[in-house]
Design a protein around this motif. Structure first.
Motif, PDB file in Angstrom:
ATOM      1  N   THR A  25      53.817  51.184  31.050  1.00 41.86           N
ATOM      2  CA  THR A  25      54.432  49.788  30.360  1.00 41.86           C
ATOM      3  C   THR A  25      53.421  49.170  29.769  1.00 41.86           C
ATOM      4  O   THR A  25      52.143  49.022  29.986  1.00 41.86           O
ATOM      5  CB  THR A  25      54.880  49.089  31.725  1.00 41.86           C
ATOM      6  OG1 THR A  25      53.677  48.622  32.659  1.00 41.86           O
ATOM      7  CG2 THR A  25      55.762  49.910  32.762  1.00 41.86           C
ATOM      8  N   ILE A  26      54.211  48.473  28.863  1.00 44.08           N
ATOM      9  CA  ILE A  26      53.107  47.117  28.355  1.00 44.08           C
ATOM     10  C   ILE A  26      54.013  45.954  28.531  1.00 44.08           C
ATOM     11  O   ILE A  26      55.169  45.773  28.264  1.00 44.08           O
ATOM     12  CB  ILE A  26      52.959  47.377  26.759  1.00 44.08           C
ATOM     13  CG1 ILE A  26      51.657  48.331  26.446  1.00 44.08           C
ATOM     14  CG2 ILE A  26      52.344  45.846  26.189  1.00 44.08           C
ATOM     15  CD1 ILE A  26      51.495  48.753  25.303  1.00 44.08           C
ATOM     16  N   GLU A  27      53.501  45.146  29.339  1.00 43.64           N
ATOM     17  CA  GLU A  27      54.275  43.903  29.828  1.00 43.64           C
ATOM     18  C   GLU A  27      53.519  42.592  30.259  1.00 43.64           C
ATOM     19  O   GLU A  27      53.394  41.897  31.162  1.00 43.64           O
ATOM     20  CB  GLU A  27      54.897  44.373  31.265  1.00 43.64           C
ATOM     21  CG  GLU A  27      54.083  44.884  32.264  1.00 43.64           C
ATOM     22  CD  GLU A  27      55.057  45.286  33.665  1.00 43.64           C
ATOM     23  OE1 GLU A  27      55.582  44.186  34.316  1.00 43.64           O
ATOM     24  OE2 GLU A  27      54.526  46.319  34.274  1.00 43.64           O
ATOM     25  N   PRO A  28      53.222  42.165  29.143  1.00 43.08           N
ATOM     26  CA  PRO A  28      52.515  40.768  29.306  1.00 43.08           C
ATOM     27  C   PRO A  28      53.544  39.590  29.666  1.00 43.08           C
ATOM     28  O   PRO A  28      54.701  39.846  29.600  1.00 43.08           O
ATOM     29  CB  PRO A  28      51.794  40.251  27.970  1.00 43.08           C
ATOM     30  CG  PRO A  28      52.570  41.051  26.907  1.00 43.08           C
ATOM     31  CD  PRO A  28      53.051  42.238  27.639  1.00 43.08           C
ATOM     32  N   GLY A  29      53.217  38.324  30.171  1.00 41.05           N
ATOM     33  CA  GLY A  29      54.214  37.360  30.356  1.00 41.05           C
ATOM     34  C   GLY A  29      53.411  36.059  30.570  1.00 41.05           C
ATOM     35  O   GLY A  29      51.971  35.863  30.395  1.00 41.05           O
ATOM     36  N   LEU A  30      54.241  34.974  30.597  1.00 37.61           N
ATOM     37  CA  LEU A  30      53.574  33.663  30.932  1.00 37.61           C
ATOM     38  C   LEU A  30      54.627  33.057  31.861  1.00 37.61           C
ATOM     39  O   LEU A  30      55.613  32.985  31.430  1.00 37.61           O
ATOM     40  CB  LEU A  30      53.427  32.732  29.368  1.00 37.61           C
ATOM     41  CG  LEU A  30      52.354  33.049  28.955  1.00 37.61           C
ATOM     42  CD1 LEU A  30      52.518  32.319  27.358  1.00 37.61           C
ATOM     43  CD2 LEU A  30      51.071  32.414  29.386  1.00 37.61           C
ATOM     44  N   TYR A  31      54.081  32.318  32.830  1.00 40.20           N
ATOM     45  CA  TYR A  31      54.850  31.814  34.071  1.00 40.20           C
ATOM     46  C   TYR A  31      54.467  30.402  33.960  1.00 40.20           C
ATOM     47  O   TYR A  31      53.560  30.209  34.644  1.00 40.20           O
ATOM     48  CB  TYR A  31      54.823  32.551  35.078  1.00 40.20           C
ATOM     49  CG  TYR A  31      54.888  34.115  34.835  1.00 40.20           C
ATOM     50  CD1 TYR A  31      56.255  34.684  34.683  1.00 40.20           C
ATOM     51  CD2 TYR A  31      53.770  34.976  34.344  1.00 40.20           C
ATOM     52  CE1 TYR A  31      56.355  36.113  34.301  1.00 40.20           C
ATOM     53  CE2 TYR A  31      53.931  36.313  34.115  1.00 40.20           C
ATOM     54  CZ  TYR A  31      55.262  36.838  34.077  1.00 40.20           C
ATOM     55  OH  TYR A  31      55.194  38.080  33.717  1.00 40.20           O
ATOM     56  N   HIS A  80      42.809  31.276  32.260  1.00 37.28           N
ATOM     57  CA  HIS A  80      44.035  31.524  31.682  1.00 37.28           C
ATOM     58  C   HIS A  80      44.966  32.482  32.488  1.00 37.28           C
ATOM     59  O   HIS A  80      46.082  32.323  32.471  1.00 37.28           O
ATOM     60  CB  HIS A  80      43.964  32.572  30.382  1.00 37.28           C
ATOM     61  CG  HIS A  80      43.125  33.718  30.571  1.00 37.28           C
ATOM     62  ND1 HIS A  80      41.976  33.717  30.765  1.00 37.28           N
ATOM     63  CD2 HIS A  80      43.683  34.785  30.366  1.00 37.28           C
ATOM     64  CE1 HIS A  80      41.617  35.135  30.900  1.00 37.28           C
ATOM     65  NE2 HIS A  80      42.720  35.717  30.774  1.00 37.28           N
ATOM     66  N   ARG A  81      44.438  33.069  33.377  1.00 37.18           N
ATOM     67  CA  ARG A  81      45.057  34.006  34.451  1.00 37.18           C
ATOM     68  C   ARG A  81      46.048  33.094  35.358  1.00 37.18           C
ATOM     69  O   ARG A  81      47.125  33.557  36.106  1.00 37.18           O
ATOM     70  CB  ARG A  81      44.306  34.861  34.937  1.00 37.18           C
ATOM     71  CG  ARG A  81      43.591  35.659  34.456  1.00 37.18           C
ATOM     72  CD  ARG A  81      44.351  36.827  33.442  1.00 37.18           C
ATOM     73  NE  ARG A  81      45.426  37.311  34.498  1.00 37.18           N
ATOM     74  CZ  ARG A  81      44.761  38.716  34.928  1.00 37.18           C
ATOM     75  NH1 ARG A  81      43.372  39.037  34.757  1.00 37.18           N
ATOM     76  NH2 ARG A  81      45.616  39.456  35.619  1.00 37.18           N
ATOM     77  N   MET A  94      45.341  39.876  26.821  1.00 42.72           N
ATOM     78  CA  MET A  94      44.598  38.741  27.234  1.00 42.72           C
ATOM     79  C   MET A  94      43.982  37.913  26.092  1.00 42.72           C
ATOM     80  O   MET A  94      43.855  36.736  26.433  1.00 42.72           O
ATOM     81  CB  MET A  94      43.750  39.042  28.621  1.00 42.72           C
ATOM     82  CG  MET A  94      44.434  39.273  29.636  1.00 42.72           C
ATOM     83  SD  MET A  94      45.409  38.424  30.447  1.00 42.72           S
ATOM     84  CE  MET A  94      47.064  38.782  29.594  1.00 42.72           C
ATOM     85  N   GLU A  95      43.423  38.426  25.210  1.00 46.54           N
ATOM     86  CA  GLU A  95      42.855  37.613  24.130  1.00 46.54           C
ATOM     87  C   GLU A  95      43.751  36.697  23.615  1.00 46.54           C
ATOM     88  O   GLU A  95      43.559  35.663  22.988  1.00 46.54           O
ATOM     89  CB  GLU A  95      42.231  38.769  23.286  1.00 46.54           C
ATOM     90  CG  GLU A  95      40.996  39.424  23.626  1.00 46.54           C
ATOM     91  CD  GLU A  95      40.354  40.084  22.640  1.00 46.54           C
ATOM     92  OE1 GLU A  95      40.732  40.103  21.476  1.00 46.54           O
ATOM     93  OE2 GLU A  95      39.270  41.020  22.709  1.00 46.54           O
TER      94      GLU A  95
END
Length: 522
Positions: free
Chosen positions: A463-469, A424-425, A394-395
């Motif tokens: 898992t490691i699974e960041p994203g942007l939508y 940001h969320r 998140m940083e």
């Protein structure tokens, strides 16, 4: 599909109930002559060739750990029943994960079975992995193969050999699992033995088999046991069976590596199919069926419903309708995993440019997500709290959104990251990690202090699974961002000195993704 319930062709015409009508369409005869003939003149059944399963020593150790948590209590772990799909047909069976973990039975074994850990004197129970006696003796109550002179043999569409093939015998089950097997008809008396307010407690893993839960409740009531206190104890048993899976043993890691390998192969089959997807009116289905067919051929099935989300659909986190078009110039988000025969599953996501090359904006967003994932990898090591993985990702996400000017006026990344902020969320509402194993979201019933607030240990897999939508109608972002969704997901093993990316063979960097796609498309 054939009808499943016999009709007596010689019976007088009557008006059966709607329930009977719905399940009573077969033209199978029921005359005594038929019964006599169909149950005679059969040769010897072939030996099923059952041998001890590779999981036997591992499941013994798992049961020993559970035994140590509940000395003196009778522990009931149902596999679960078959579930009706359409009138008198059933879904393919999958046992409850706690049952599979403690018995080693995968694929479609064994509906209606129940594992029971019966309490015995301390140290006189089944041996653990080191040969020491536990507090329990395990018995597996199953429905074994019926003799050919029984009606079940030819008339029972759920369990009969004529309909579903030969079931294992009690001896077969004992050999395969290393657990004493008994007929399920003995279960009620076995559960009720010595139960009482001052006697043996019976605890059941809930959420698997309502019939078994009702049976346990009836036994408690007959014995005068207060249900409220036992319901709390049942919850503790559910927690315990989930927490047993937080740290994977060597066999579990072997199965997870296999699942990841088969999943990567599935992704490799999807890339050459993208032109066909573009040409089809429901191109997402082309992607889905390409992967799912591979999962069924090379594993047991998919570990969860495949997400094949093209274009704006990628901004819907769990898009599984998969009926959209796939357009040139856009991205497609594929979130998929093969479940192998042991029921362990992978869970991998890649966001791919349909034409094989990212546009500048797509690459910018993709790189931000990749950097967030790399930041999470950097802290995923023994001693770190599980929640710190998410915080690290998140940083990066907040900093990138600030850099692009997408945070509200006056809101910095630091402000957004505060508990009172979180602006940001808007563009990543999900968490960054979840445990992985028999369930795609494994260990979900574990206590908070062992999961979200838990400390990472070697053997944990997540898992490691960041994203942007950025949704197509999101007026808080420039038009060039709208309709783009990116997620990058890998399966990670904590090691003694850091971590291992189990899915590293699938390219992650944008330039590597482009080169990989070019190679696969020839």
């Amino acid at each position: 599909m054939t009808d499943t319930t016999p009709v007596d062709e010689t019976a007088p015409d009557t008006t059966p109930s709607t329930e009977d009508r719905g399940s009573n369409r077969s033209q199978r005869p029921v005359s005594e002559a038929f019964k006599s003939f169909i149950t005679s003149q059969w040769g010897e059944r072939p030996d099923l060739g059952v041998e001890p399963g590779e999981a036997v020593p591992f499941t013994a150790e798992r049961r020993a750990k559970l035994s140590a948590r509940f000395p003196g209590a009778r522990l009931v772990v149902p596999a679960g029943p078959l579930k009706v799909r359409s009138n008198d047909t059933d879904y393919r069976f999958r046992p409850h994960s706690a049952f599979a973990h403690l018995t080693g039975l995968g694929t479609d074994h064994e509906p209606d079975a129940v594992l029971v850990l019966h309490p015995v004197a301390d140290g006189e129970g089944d041996p653990d992995g080191s040969g020491n006696g536990t507090h329990h003796h395990a018995v597996l109550y199953v429905r074994p193969l019926a003799a050919r002179d029984t009606e079940e043999f030819y008339a029972d569409s759920r369990y009969g050999e004529f309909w579903v093939g030969a079931r294992p015998s009690l001896d077969d089950v004992t050999t395969l699992t290393g657990i004493e097997a008994r007929h399920v008809d003995e279960l009620r008396d076995a559960l009720a033995k010595d139960v009482g307010a001052d006697g043996v407690r019976v605890l059941v893993v809930t959420g698997s088999d309502e019939g078994i839960e009702a049976l346990v409740e009836a036994i408690r009531e007959e014995a005068g046991v207060a249900q409220e206190a036992e319901a709390a104890a049942d919850e503790q048993l559910v927690e315990a069976t989930s927490e047993l899976r937080l740290v994977k043993d060597a066999l579990e890691l072997e199965h997870l590596r296999e699942a990841v390998a088969r999943t990567i192969e599935g992704f490799e089959q999807v890339v050459p199919a993208l032109p066909k997807a573009v040409a089809h009116r429901r191109g997402e289905r082309v992607i889905e069926t390409t992967f799912d067919a591979h999962a069924r051929l090379e594993g047991n099935t998919v570990g969860y419903e495949t997400i094949a989300a093209a274009g704006e659909h990628a901004t819907t986190l769990h898009w599984i309708t998969n009926d959209g078009v796939v357009r040139s110039g856009e991205l497609v988000l594929l979130d998929a995993g093969v479940e192998v025969d042991s029921l362990y599953t992978a869970d991998i996501t890649r966001t791919l440019p349909v034409d094989g090359e990212f546009t500048d904006v797509q690459r910018r967003i993709y790189t931000a997500v990749l950097d967030a994932a790399d930041a999470a990898f950097a802290v995923a090591k023994p001693g770190t709290k599980f929640r710190d993985i998410h915080a690290a990702a998140m940083e990066v996400i907040a900093a990138r959104l600030e850099e692009w000017g997408l945070l509200p006026d006056g809101v910095t990344a630091e402000v957004a990251l505060s508990p009172e902020g979180q602006q940001h969320r808007r563009w990543m509402v999900h968490g960054t990690s979840h445990h992985l194993g028999l369930d795609v979201h494994d260990c979900a019933q574990a206590r908070r202090e062992l999961y979200l607030d838990g400390v990472l240990e070697p053997g944990m897999v997540f898992t490691i699974e960041p994203g942007l939508y950025f949704k197509a109608d999101d007026l808080a972002v420039p038009e060039e961002y709208r309709g783009i969704g990116v997620r990058i997901e890998d399966d990670v093993l904590v090691t003694a000195d850091g971590n291992e990316n189990l899915s590293a063979a699938l390219p992650r960097r944008p330039e590597d993704v482009e080169a990989w796609m070019a190679r696969l498309r020839g």
